[in-house]
Design an enzyme around this catalytic site. Structure first.
Site, mmCIF file in Angstrom:
data_model
loop_
_atom_site.group_PDB
_atom_site.id
_atom_site.type_symbol
_atom_site.label_atom_id
_atom_site.label_comp_id
_atom_site.label_asym_id
_atom_site.label_seq_id
_atom_site.Cartn_x
_atom_site.Cartn_y
_atom_site.Cartn_z
ATOM 1 N N TYR A 46 -17.118 15.358 -15.886
ATOM 2 C CA TYR A 46 -17.539 13.959 -15.743
ATOM 3 C C TYR A 46 -18.615 13.821 -14.649
ATOM 4 C CZ TYR A 46 -17.128 8.944 -14.881
ATOM 5 O OH TYR A 46 -17.393 7.618 -14.709
ATOM 6 N N ARG A 77 0.841 -1.207 0.000
ATOM 7 C CA ARG A 77 0.000 0.000 0.000
ATOM 8 C C ARG A 77 0.872 1.251 0.000
ATOM 9 N NH1 ARG A 77 -2.004 2.120 4.464
ATOM 10 N NH2 ARG A 77 -2.138 0.170 5.611
ATOM 11 N N LYS A 126 -9.549 4.400 -19.335
ATOM 12 C CA LYS A 126 -9.944 4.794 -20.684
ATOM 13 C C LYS A 126 -8.772 4.630 -21.655
ATOM 14 C CE LYS A 126 -13.591 5.714 -18.298
ATOM 15 N NZ LYS A 126 -13.888 7.020 -17.725
ATOM 16 N N ASP A 138 -8.202 17.209 -15.490
ATOM 17 C CA ASP A 138 -8.513 15.808 -15.818
ATOM 18 C C ASP A 138 -8.216 15.653 -17.312
ATOM 19 O OD1 ASP A 138 -9.745 13.451 -16.655
ATOM 20 O OD2 ASP A 138 -11.421 13.632 -15.252
#
Ligand code: PLP
Length: 398
Positions: free
Chosen positions: A114, A56, A213, A188
């Site tokens: 978005y 992590r 994407k 973004d």
């Protein structure tokens, strides 16, 4: 050590047997890393030495993929950026906003970003006592006025081109206004990818992506990434928030993204070529009211896109004459193009925003941001362009 019993041998970890390096990045499917001795552990945990401890916090597969994307995003800017991978685009946005904003601050952003980001801003960011201002950010005077009016504005959050109208914001202009008021700029860059547009070189402070994407490109993993030239901010704030929220990516998903990245330039070239041809053809079609594609002279953001993007991308939306009924008939008549709610994959995908991504947006607001009942979004793939066009044309006639 004495000869191990059979059952101990089954449990025992491998001996290090590597003699030459693997050519392809391995998937380090390990939750943690082993110390040679306690002294090494003390030095690494104490910060005296760098080293992996727990996945992590860091993992070689994740770091290799993050640094490759950071290099690509800062290519025009000396390759100086660092990156952190996350388990989705949404977690990348969440970590970024919650690292930069505190109660009492103001966030300025566009109304047409978005859908998930808009929901997060309304349901989570504003709950934290952070004021949210939604306005068009593509006009310098208007933006200047917004910052003058909201002296607690700390972040300008941009998406360009937007979904699904493909409107663009001049990143250089917006950044210079925001910086003169002491605010950070987050972009973004999911729709454009670093192949087409590098916001860091246009002045932005942080770039985020849904790697789900175009960066992956093959639709086989979810992921996100946060990139910045500000190493202090990345280490003390972004990485720390990622670590403490447990939003780290999985090494296997990161590996899939990494495979996709290798063909990013080739894929984007073909996405752009196909989309450009199709947009120009569809603009002449009698069944279509309007084509939204930044590569068209008729598009309201054509000149901004031309200035800050290498090419115009693979995303477009078309407004079909006859509204909802005709749009649905068109969608259902497609054979090659598939009805899938994502974008940026190698194959051509269509989506009806009014009944899917924007179904919760009140109709007046939806119409005002250009999302009519007849609007269909197309993520143009890398198939042969003629096949895609023919499928769209036959479905328009249906
Ligand atoms: C998909 C998408 C997101 C969210 O990413 P996930 O990987 O689905 O969490 C954010 N921004 C844009 C522009 C997107 O297209």
């Amino acid at each position: 050590m004495d000869k191990l019993k059979f059952d101990s041998l089954t449990v025992k970890e491998w001996e290090h047997i590597l003699t030459t390096e693997p050519h392809i990045l391995p998937i380090y499917a390990t939750s943690s890393f082993e110390f040679d001795d306690t002294q090494q552990s003390i030095e690494i945990f104490g910060g005296a030495k760098s080293g992996h401890t727990y996945s992590r916090y860091g993992n070689p597969t994740l770091e290799a993929v993050a640094s490759k994307i950071a290099l690509l995003e800062s290519y025009d800017h000396g390759g100086s950026a660092t990156g952190v991978l996350t388990n989705s685009g949404m977690s990348a946005i969440h970590i970024t906003l919650f690292s930069l904003l505190k109660p009492g601050d103001t966030l300025i952003t566009q109304p047409d970003i978005y859908g998930g980001t808009t929901e997060m801003i309304h349901q989570m960011v504003s709950q934290q006592g952070i004021q949210v201002v939604l306005d068009n950010c593509d006009d310098a005077d208007r933006l200047e006025e917004l910052f003058r009016k909201h002296s607690s504005a700390r972040v300008l959050y941009l998406e360009t081109p937007t979904n699904p109208a493909l409107s663009c914001v001049d990143i250089k202009m917006a950044t210079s206004v925001a910086h003169s008021y002491g605010a950070k700029v987050v972009v973004d860059n999911t729709f454009a990818t670093p192949y087409l547009q590098q916001p860091l070189s246009l002045g932005a402070d942080i770039v985020i992506h849904s790697t789900t994407k175009y960066l992956n490109g093959h639709g086989n993993s979810l992921g996100g990434v946060i990139i910045s030239n500000d190493t202090e901010l990345m280490k003390n704030s972004i990485w720390n928030t990622m670590k403490l929220t447990g939003a780290n990516a999985s090494p296997f998903d990161a590996f899939l993204t990494y495979q996709g990245l290798k063909t990013l330039a080739l894929r984007m070239e073909r996405h752009c070529k196909n989309a450009n041809q199709i947009a120009h053809e569809l603009e002449k079609n009698k069944h279509i009211l309007k084509v939204n594609y930044p590569g068209l002279q008729s598009h309201n953001s054509h000149s901004i896109a031309k200035k800050q993007m290498r090419d115009f991308g693979g995303m477009m939306s078309i407004e079909i004459k006859g509204g909802l009924e005709k749009a649905i008939r068109f969608m259902d008549s497609l054979h090659l193009c598939k009805r899938v709610p994502t974008l940026g994959d190698v194959d051509t995908l269509v989506l009806h925003p009014a009944s899917s991504s924007h179904v919760k947006v009140p109709k007046e607001i939806r119409i005002a941001s250009g999302i009519s009942d007849g609007l269909v979004r197309i993520s143009v793939g890398i198939e042969n362009g003629e096949d895609i066009l023919n499928d769209i044309l036959q479905a328009l006639e249906a």
